[in-house]
Scaffold this active site. Sequence first.
Site, PDB file in Angstrom:
ATOM      1  N   TYR A 151       0.838  -1.194   0.000  1.00 33.78           N
ATOM      2  CA  TYR A 151       0.000   0.000   0.000  1.00 33.78           C
ATOM      3  C   TYR A 151       0.872   1.242   0.000  1.00 33.78           C
ATOM      4  O   TYR A 151       2.053   1.206   0.345  1.00 33.78           O
ATOM      5  CB  TYR A 151      -0.964   0.011   1.192  1.00 33.78           C
ATOM      6  CG  TYR A 151      -0.307   0.274   2.530  1.00 33.78           C
ATOM      7  CD1 TYR A 151      -0.156   1.586   3.002  1.00 33.78           C
ATOM      8  CD2 TYR A 151       0.168  -0.768   3.313  1.00 33.78           C
ATOM      9  CE1 TYR A 151       0.462   1.824   4.226  1.00 33.78           C
ATOM     10  CE2 TYR A 151       0.771  -0.528   4.537  1.00 33.78           C
ATOM     11  CZ  TYR A 151       0.922   0.770   4.982  1.00 33.78           C
ATOM     12  OH  TYR A 151       1.539   1.018   6.187  1.00 33.78           O
ATOM     13  N   CYS A 152       0.277   2.341  -0.417  1.00 32.65           N
ATOM     14  CA  CYS A 152       0.893   3.666  -0.336  1.00 32.65           C
ATOM     15  C   CYS A 152      -0.233   4.616   0.072  1.00 32.65           C
ATOM     16  O   CYS A 152      -1.151   4.209   0.773  1.00 32.65           O
ATOM     17  CB  CYS A 152       1.559   4.041  -1.665  1.00 32.65           C
ATOM     18  SG  CYS A 152       0.422   4.144  -3.068  1.00 32.65           S
ATOM     19  N   ALA A 153      -0.181   5.864  -0.355  1.00 28.47           N
ATOM     20  CA  ALA A 153      -1.236   6.805   0.023  1.00 28.47           C
ATOM     21  C   ALA A 153      -2.574   6.413  -0.604  1.00 28.47           C
ATOM     22  O   ALA A 153      -3.578   6.289   0.094  1.00 28.47           O
ATOM     23  CB  ALA A 153      -0.851   8.230  -0.375  1.00 28.47           C
TER      24      ALA A 153
END
Length: 193
Positions: A124-126
């Site tokens: 995941y990231c933002a």
Amino acid sequence: MPPPFRPARRRLLLAGTGVLVVSAGAALAWPWRRGLPDPADPGTTMQDVEASVTRLLPVPEITSADLARRIASGERILLLDVREPAEYAQSRIPGALRVSPGAPAAAVLAEHGARMAGATVVLYCAVGWRSGLMVQGIRQAVTQAPAAALLNLRGGIFRWHAEARPLELGPGATGVHPFDAAWGRLLARMGGG
């Protein structure tokens, strides 16, 4: 007297170096992520961003609800946070390990391959863009990933936080790192930040 007609302005991040802003036939270059809607545009929703990421990066995804359910059930999950050090230091999904967004897939596999073996690996990231690129890179780097499943978290940590799921917060932090001012506007509209 009714207000004057003003055509809707929609900004789209197009493949290439900029964005085309369409407003009454005018175009304006705007540097941003390729193909993603402008997060500073008040009309852009998280659903718009999620749909664009899914369309541009067709990799297997998992929703935050499904991830939370799987974590609660005790499934073996390896969480990889594909954000910059300041983002990770401010907030992260509990138990996540940070991976540099610019790291080559081979380096990620070398560092985390043993942990991946047999696990469901969720990156995941933002909002899912950088992590989606990493999922894509890992899938292209190996003919068979060592993981049981390699998934991108749909909507990233923004969606996770908006659904009031748990976070590990760094010292003095109160919410998710916004990435930058434009993405911070989207995060604020979602009730996060």
